[in-house]
Design a protein around this motif. Structure first.
Motif, mmCIF file in Angstrom:
data_model
loop_
_atom_site.group_PDB
_atom_site.id
_atom_site.type_symbol
_atom_site.label_atom_id
_atom_site.label_comp_id
_atom_site.label_asym_id
_atom_site.label_seq_id
_atom_site.Cartn_x
_atom_site.Cartn_y
_atom_site.Cartn_z
ATOM 1 N N SER A 1 20.922 5.153 -34.682
ATOM 2 C CA SER A 1 20.203 5.903 -33.646
ATOM 3 C C SER A 1 19.593 4.964 -32.610
ATOM 4 C CB SER A 1 19.117 6.761 -34.296
ATOM 5 O OG SER A 1 18.361 7.434 -33.316
ATOM 6 N N GLU A 2 18.998 3.869 -33.058
ATOM 7 C CA GLU A 2 18.399 2.907 -32.123
ATOM 8 C C GLU A 2 19.461 2.261 -31.241
ATOM 9 O OE1 GLU A 2 16.094 0.072 -34.255
ATOM 10 O OE2 GLU A 2 14.467 1.482 -34.729
ATOM 11 N N VAL A 3 20.602 1.945 -31.838
ATOM 12 C CA VAL A 3 21.695 1.358 -31.057
ATOM 13 C C VAL A 3 22.163 2.332 -29.981
ATOM 14 C CG1 VAL A 3 24.101 0.601 -31.160
ATOM 15 C CG2 VAL A 3 22.487 -0.170 -32.885
ATOM 16 N N SER A 4 22.332 3.592 -30.347
ATOM 17 C CA SER A 4 22.805 4.601 -29.400
ATOM 18 C C SER A 4 21.836 4.771 -28.226
ATOM 19 C CB SER A 4 23.005 5.927 -30.134
ATOM 20 O OG SER A 4 23.473 6.925 -29.254
ATOM 21 N N LYS A 5 20.530 4.819 -28.534
ATOM 22 C CA LYS A 5 19.531 5.013 -27.473
ATOM 23 C C LYS A 5 19.448 3.817 -26.535
ATOM 24 C CE LYS A 5 16.690 8.247 -30.112
ATOM 25 N NZ LYS A 5 15.407 8.447 -30.838
ATOM 26 N N SER A 6 19.415 2.611 -27.106
ATOM 27 C CA SER A 6 19.306 1.428 -26.253
ATOM 28 C C SER A 6 20.583 1.214 -25.439
ATOM 29 C CB SER A 6 18.994 0.189 -27.095
ATOM 30 O OG SER A 6 19.995 -0.045 -28.062
ATOM 31 N N LEU A 7 21.739 1.564 -26.001
ATOM 32 C CA LEU A 7 22.985 1.473 -25.248
ATOM 33 C C LEU A 7 22.973 2.442 -24.066
ATOM 34 C CD1 LEU A 7 25.915 0.313 -25.099
ATOM 35 C CD2 LEU A 7 26.623 2.284 -26.473
ATOM 36 N N GLY A 8 22.499 3.680 -24.296
ATOM 37 C CA GLY A 8 22.427 4.662 -23.218
ATOM 38 C C GLY A 8 21.547 4.211 -22.070
ATOM 39 N N VAL A 9 20.391 3.617 -22.375
ATOM 40 C CA VAL A 9 19.478 3.135 -21.336
ATOM 41 C C VAL A 9 20.127 2.025 -20.517
ATOM 42 C CG1 VAL A 9 17.299 1.916 -20.941
ATOM 43 C CG2 VAL A 9 17.389 3.806 -22.582
ATOM 44 N N ASP A 10 20.789 1.078 -21.202
ATOM 45 C CA ASP A 10 21.416 -0.043 -20.498
ATOM 46 C C ASP A 10 22.571 0.428 -19.630
ATOM 47 O OD1 ASP A 10 21.796 -2.657 -19.740
ATOM 48 O OD2 ASP A 10 22.883 -3.253 -21.538
ATOM 49 N N VAL A 11 23.363 1.394 -20.123
ATOM 50 C CA VAL A 11 24.506 1.899 -19.365
ATOM 51 C C VAL A 11 24.043 2.566 -18.070
ATOM 52 C CG1 VAL A 11 26.316 3.676 -19.332
ATOM 53 C CG2 VAL A 11 26.098 2.148 -21.294
ATOM 54 N N ILE A 12 23.067 3.469 -18.168
ATOM 55 C CA ILE A 12 22.662 4.229 -16.973
ATOM 56 C C ILE A 12 21.955 3.341 -15.971
ATOM 57 C CG2 ILE A 12 21.337 6.215 -16.155
ATOM 58 C CD1 ILE A 12 23.948 6.688 -17.891
ATOM 59 N N ARG A 13 21.208 2.357 -16.442
ATOM 60 C CA ARG A 13 20.571 1.419 -15.503
ATOM 61 C C ARG A 13 21.632 0.755 -14.627
ATOM 62 N NH1 ARG A 13 20.162 -3.895 -15.511
ATOM 63 N NH2 ARG A 13 20.964 -4.075 -17.646
ATOM 64 N N GLN A 14 22.716 0.330 -15.219
ATOM 65 C CA GLN A 14 23.744 -0.359 -14.447
ATOM 66 C C GLN A 14 24.598 0.604 -13.626
ATOM 67 O OE1 GLN A 14 25.405 -4.053 -16.209
ATOM 68 N NE2 GLN A 14 24.697 -3.222 -18.163
ATOM 69 N N VAL A 15 24.809 1.811 -14.134
ATOM 70 C CA VAL A 15 25.524 2.818 -13.333
ATOM 71 C C VAL A 15 24.764 3.095 -12.045
ATOM 72 C CG1 VAL A 15 26.146 5.260 -13.208
ATOM 73 C CG2 VAL A 15 26.768 3.937 -15.221
ATOM 74 N N GLU A 16 23.455 3.325 -12.155
ATOM 75 C CA GLU A 16 22.655 3.624 -10.960
ATOM 76 C C GLU A 16 22.648 2.458 -9.982
ATOM 77 O OE1 GLU A 16 19.359 6.796 -11.245
ATOM 78 O OE2 GLU A 16 18.820 5.234 -12.687
ATOM 79 N N GLU A 17 22.527 1.242 -10.499
ATOM 80 C CA GLU A 17 22.503 0.079 -9.619
ATOM 81 C C GLU A 17 23.798 -0.046 -8.832
ATOM 82 O OE1 GLU A 17 21.785 -3.287 -12.067
ATOM 83 O OE2 GLU A 17 19.632 -2.899 -12.310
ATOM 84 N N GLN A 18 24.933 0.137 -9.511
ATOM 85 C CA GLN A 18 26.210 -0.132 -8.851
ATOM 86 C C GLN A 18 26.674 1.003 -7.948
ATOM 87 O OE1 GLN A 18 29.320 -2.193 -10.906
ATOM 88 N NE2 GLN A 18 27.933 -3.028 -12.441
#
Length: 269
Positions: free
Chosen positions: A223-240
């Protein structure tokens, strides 16, 4: 209307349109999220034994008026061979456990929307990585983009570390997942964003008694892996997409308060 007043009104309109431009760009963007694809080299041991055996018996007799002879002749042959070794093959598939939190983080932005795509069910796994072919086949209806992710590294670790000068041992179960992601336009098939993202999680227990039964929480780690992965993915999606597509994400978490006029109210009685 005087020229000075006209210039003032024109300047005000330009200022309003300039302020409104970023908000006009923050339109809804529809994204379909695929399950994480993986590719793994698998080696398997094999041993083959081949054994054959043949036998034959021949009998003959010879009689005369005074005697009788009988003879028997037997033959037997056998062969034996053994082969062993390893063979390798590429196994491909999808992990369906780590995309829910990515979709949740997309929805939290307020302007990114999630559309459901059709799951990949073909037996031919060679086409699993051909995301353009899947888009052309209509597997992501209504989506502006497809977020395609592949697992580049996934590793569980179990560790037992004695704490110095104590009788306590720290038992840890941890998981680290790294994925490579591409955001692909469904209209032009161009890659609009590309990045690596990582999710981490761990569960730790301190034990003081020897021989205790240790059960670490695997579900908590995932669960922790899934949540932290989601945060990192969307941060970079928004930036790019802000850089490459010109979308200006709305500012979240900002409260606008109206300023009340500083007017003193005088009551007459």
């Amino acid at each position: 209307m005087t020229n000075a007043l006209k210039k003032l009104l024109l300047g005000s309109m330009l200022a309003i349109s300039t302020l409104a431009a970023p908000f006009a760009q923050a339109r809804e963007v529809k994204i379909a999220v695929t399950s994480l694809a993986y590719e793994e080299k698998v080696q398997e041991y094999f041993r083959t034994v081949d054994a054959t055996s043949k036998s034959s018996v021949r009998a003959a007799s010879h009689e005369t008026d005074f005697s009788r002879r009988e003879a028997m002749k037997g033959e037997r042959s056998s062969t034996y061979s053994s082969y062993e070794g390893t063979y390798s093959y590429i196994e491909r598939g999808e992990l369906r456990k780590f995309t829910a939190d990515i979709k949740g983080e997309l929805l939290k932005t307020g302007y990114l929307r999630v559309t459901e795509g059709k799951p990949y069910t073909a037996k031919d796994m060679e086409k699993l990585y051909d995301i353009v072919d899947r888009i052309k086949k209509g597997m992501y209806p209504g989506a502006d983009y497809v977020l395609f992710g592949t697992v580049s590294s996934i590793q569980f670790r179990e560790e037992a570390n004695p704490i110095l000068n104590t009788d306590t041992v720290s038992y840890t179960l941890s998981l680290e997942l790294v994925g490579d992601f591409s955001l692909i336009s469904t209209k032009t098939f161009e890659v609009k964003a590309a990045f690596s993202a990582m999710g981490e999680g761990q569960d730790t227990k301190l034990v003081t008694s020897a021989g205790a039964n240790i059960v670490l929480n695997r579900g908590k780690v995932i669960s922790e892996v899934s949540k932290s992965l989601g945060v990192d993915v969307i941060r970079q999606v928004e930036e790019q997409i802000a850089i490459n597509e010109g979308y200006a994400p709305p500012v979240r978490g900002t409260v606008i308060q109206e300023k009340k006029p500083d007017t003193e109210v005088i009551r007459f009685r």
